[in-house]
Design a protein around this motif. Structure first.
Motif, mmCIF file in Angstrom:
data_model
loop_
_atom_site.group_PDB
_atom_site.id
_atom_site.type_symbol
_atom_site.label_atom_id
_atom_site.label_comp_id
_atom_site.label_asym_id
_atom_site.label_seq_id
_atom_site.Cartn_x
_atom_site.Cartn_y
_atom_site.Cartn_z
ATOM 1 N N GLU A 176 0.850 -1.192 0.000
ATOM 2 C CA GLU A 176 0.000 0.000 0.000
ATOM 3 C C GLU A 176 0.881 1.236 0.000
ATOM 4 O O GLU A 176 1.792 1.348 0.822
ATOM 5 C CB GLU A 176 -0.880 0.034 1.249
ATOM 6 C CG GLU A 176 -2.058 -0.884 1.202
ATOM 7 C CD GLU A 176 -2.972 -0.652 2.406
ATOM 8 O OE1 GLU A 176 -4.166 -0.405 2.182
ATOM 9 O OE2 GLU A 176 -2.482 -0.715 3.544
ATOM 10 N N LEU A 177 0.597 2.155 -0.901
ATOM 11 C CA LEU A 177 1.225 3.473 -0.846
ATOM 12 C C LEU A 177 0.284 4.384 -0.081
ATOM 13 O O LEU A 177 -0.912 4.465 -0.383
ATOM 14 C CB LEU A 177 1.459 4.037 -2.252
ATOM 15 C CG LEU A 177 2.496 3.320 -3.113
ATOM 16 C CD1 LEU A 177 2.708 4.089 -4.417
ATOM 17 C CD2 LEU A 177 3.816 3.134 -2.378
ATOM 18 N N VAL A 178 0.817 5.061 0.932
ATOM 19 C CA VAL A 178 0.031 5.966 1.777
ATOM 20 C C VAL A 178 0.595 7.369 1.592
ATOM 21 O O VAL A 178 1.799 7.588 1.752
ATOM 22 C CB VAL A 178 0.106 5.547 3.258
ATOM 23 C CG1 VAL A 178 -0.749 6.472 4.111
ATOM 24 C CG2 VAL A 178 -0.333 4.097 3.424
ATOM 25 N N ALA A 179 -0.272 8.316 1.256
ATOM 26 C CA ALA A 179 0.178 9.676 0.937
ATOM 27 C C ALA A 179 -0.255 10.664 2.002
ATOM 28 O O ALA A 179 -1.297 10.518 2.643
ATOM 29 C CB ALA A 179 -0.380 10.112 -0.415
ATOM 30 N N SER A 180 0.583 11.694 2.186
ATOM 31 C CA SER A 180 0.264 12.825 3.055
ATOM 32 C C SER A 180 0.968 14.047 2.488
ATOM 33 O O SER A 180 1.852 13.927 1.646
ATOM 34 C CB SER A 180 0.726 12.573 4.497
ATOM 35 O OG SER A 180 2.130 12.681 4.577
ATOM 36 N N ASP A 181 0.574 15.216 2.959
ATOM 37 C CA ASP A 181 1.285 16.434 2.547
ATOM 38 C C ASP A 181 1.874 17.153 3.758
ATOM 39 O O ASP A 181 2.277 18.300 3.676
ATOM 40 C CB ASP A 181 0.396 17.368 1.724
ATOM 41 C CG ASP A 181 -0.830 17.849 2.480
ATOM 42 O OD1 ASP A 181 -1.015 17.438 3.644
ATOM 43 O OD2 ASP A 181 -1.607 18.634 1.914
ATOM 44 N N ASP A 182 1.931 16.436 4.903
ATOM 45 C CA ASP A 182 2.494 17.018 6.123
ATOM 46 C C ASP A 182 3.415 16.014 6.817
ATOM 47 O O ASP A 182 3.316 15.790 8.010
ATOM 48 C CB ASP A 182 1.393 17.510 7.057
ATOM 49 C CG ASP A 182 0.354 16.438 7.372
ATOM 50 O OD1 ASP A 182 0.560 15.253 6.996
ATOM 51 O OD2 ASP A 182 -0.668 16.758 7.998
ATOM 52 N N VAL A 183 4.293 15.395 6.053
ATOM 53 C CA VAL A 183 5.289 14.429 6.531
ATOM 54 C C VAL A 183 4.634 13.297 7.325
ATOM 55 O O VAL A 183 5.105 12.914 8.389
ATOM 56 C CB VAL A 183 6.404 15.127 7.339
ATOM 57 C CG1 VAL A 183 7.616 14.214 7.493
ATOM 58 C CG2 VAL A 183 6.836 16.425 6.704
ATOM 59 N N GLY A 184 3.542 12.776 6.800
ATOM 60 C CA GLY A 184 2.914 11.592 7.369
ATOM 61 C C GLY A 184 1.936 11.825 8.505
ATOM 62 O O GLY A 184 1.393 10.866 9.038
ATOM 63 N N MET A 185 1.669 13.073 8.874
ATOM 64 C CA MET A 185 0.772 13.326 10.005
ATOM 65 C C MET A 185 -0.692 13.119 9.636
ATOM 66 O O MET A 185 -1.489 12.670 10.460
ATOM 67 C CB MET A 185 1.007 14.738 10.547
ATOM 68 C CG MET A 185 2.389 14.912 11.157
ATOM 69 S SD MET A 185 2.747 16.616 11.625
ATOM 70 C CE MET A 185 1.486 16.927 12.842
ATOM 71 N N THR A 186 -1.072 13.456 8.405
ATOM 72 C CA THR A 186 -2.459 13.339 7.979
ATOM 73 C C THR A 186 -2.522 12.520 6.704
ATOM 74 O O THR A 186 -1.931 12.898 5.697
ATOM 75 C CB THR A 186 -3.077 14.728 7.702
ATOM 76 O OG1 THR A 186 -2.894 15.550 8.851
ATOM 77 C CG2 THR A 186 -4.550 14.614 7.368
ATOM 78 N N GLU A 187 -3.217 11.400 6.749
ATOM 79 C CA GLU A 187 -3.327 10.548 5.565
ATOM 80 C C GLU A 187 -4.312 11.155 4.570
ATOM 81 O O GLU A 187 -5.437 11.496 4.917
ATOM 82 C CB GLU A 187 -3.783 9.149 5.961
ATOM 83 C CG GLU A 187 -3.862 8.195 4.791
ATOM 84 C CD GLU A 187 -4.277 6.797 5.196
ATOM 85 O OE1 GLU A 187 -5.099 6.203 4.470
ATOM 86 O OE2 GLU A 187 -3.776 6.298 6.223
ATOM 87 N N LEU A 188 -3.876 11.256 3.306
ATOM 88 C CA LEU A 188 -4.722 11.776 2.238
ATOM 89 C C LEU A 188 -5.389 10.654 1.451
ATOM 90 O O LEU A 188 -6.377 10.886 0.766
ATOM 91 C CB LEU A 188 -3.905 12.632 1.279
ATOM 92 C CG LEU A 188 -3.239 13.870 1.882
ATOM 93 C CD1 LEU A 188 -2.375 14.560 0.845
ATOM 94 C CD2 LEU A 188 -4.309 14.828 2.414
ATOM 95 N N GLY A 189 -4.827 9.479 1.527
ATOM 96 C CA GLY A 189 -5.375 8.343 0.796
ATOM 97 C C GLY A 189 -4.343 7.244 0.697
ATOM 98 O O GLY A 189 -3.171 7.446 1.029
ATOM 99 N N ARG A 190 -4.786 6.075 0.230
ATOM 100 C CA ARG A 190 -3.870 4.956 0.039
ATOM 101 C C ARG A 190 -4.307 4.141 -1.159
ATOM 102 O O ARG A 190 -5.495 4.083 -1.476
ATOM 103 C CB ARG A 190 -3.731 4.108 1.295
ATOM 104 C CG ARG A 190 -4.988 3.512 1.849
ATOM 105 C CD ARG A 190 -4.708 2.653 3.102
ATOM 106 N NE ARG A 190 -4.144 3.422 4.203
ATOM 107 C CZ ARG A 190 -3.361 2.917 5.140
ATOM 108 N NH1 ARG A 190 -3.043 1.641 5.118
ATOM 109 N NH2 ARG A 190 -2.892 3.681 6.102
#
Length: 196
Positions: A176-190
């Motif tokens: 699973e690729l897990v994305a965020s735009d705050d160095v992993g603090m908030t998940e945007l999707g996977r």
């Protein structure tokens, strides 16, 4: 060992060093940026604006869907992925098979952006441990054509290509690729990628 092999072997430590430098800058306090010069003291007094009550980037502005991570600053579009066994081109020096991703990265806002932004925005998980999250380690660069360009600065509106690989812990459990735009603090999707 030739120059190309040496560059591939050094690509991962250089990437990790850049990540450490960026993360070390995250802890600076607001007091460090206060202007205490005489000209600032004579300037007109302005009331401070109240602190915002909503996040700077709302979930509607940042998404990770169908292999595309979109944020106000960066867009990353995965163009290809494949598993590379040990000893095959793209994984000549590894001791584990890897899953490799090729992607286009676009600088949307003009903020400092390189192809290595991927490492701060996307992590790979292989859920084969019943007790802990199994985040995969980054492997060697899987595509020699990006040896010289993987750290280049991208202009606003510009798009460049790059690739990244993750060392697999087994060859059957999906990644699973897990994305965020705050160095992993908030998940945007996977997004899940099957290995077979």
């Amino acid at each position: 060992m030739g120059e190309t092999e040496l560059k591939k072997m050094m690509a991962m430590p250089v990437s990790l060093a850049i990540a450490a430098l960026i993360l070390s800058g995250c802890g600076s306090s607001a007091a460090e940026s206060v202007d205490t010069s005489p000209s600032a003291a004579t300037s007109q007094t302005v009331e401070a604006a109240p602190a915002p009550t909503t996040p700077a980037v709302s979930p509607e502005e940042s998404t990770f869907v169908d292999g595309v991570l979109s944020t106000p600053d960066v867009k990353i579009a995965i163009t290809e992925h494949r598993v590379i066994p040990v000893g095959q081109p793209g994984n000549e020096y590894g001791s584990k098979p890897v899953i490799a991703f090729w992607y286009d990265i676009t600088n949307v806002s003009g903020k400092s952006t390189t192809p290595l932004n991927w490492m701060f925005m996307i992590k790979a998980i292989q859920d084969n441990d019943p007790n802990a999250v199994n985040t995969l380690n980054i492997g060697s660069l899987p595509d020699d054509q990006f040896l010289e360009s993987q750290t280049q600065e991208i202009k606003q509106g510009g798009t460049v290509q790059n690739a990244v690989a993750y060392e697999l812990d087994d060859e059957t459990t999906p990644v699973e690729l897990v994305a965020s735009d705050d160095v992993g603090m908030t998940e945007l999707g996977r997004i899940t990628y099957n290995l077979q």
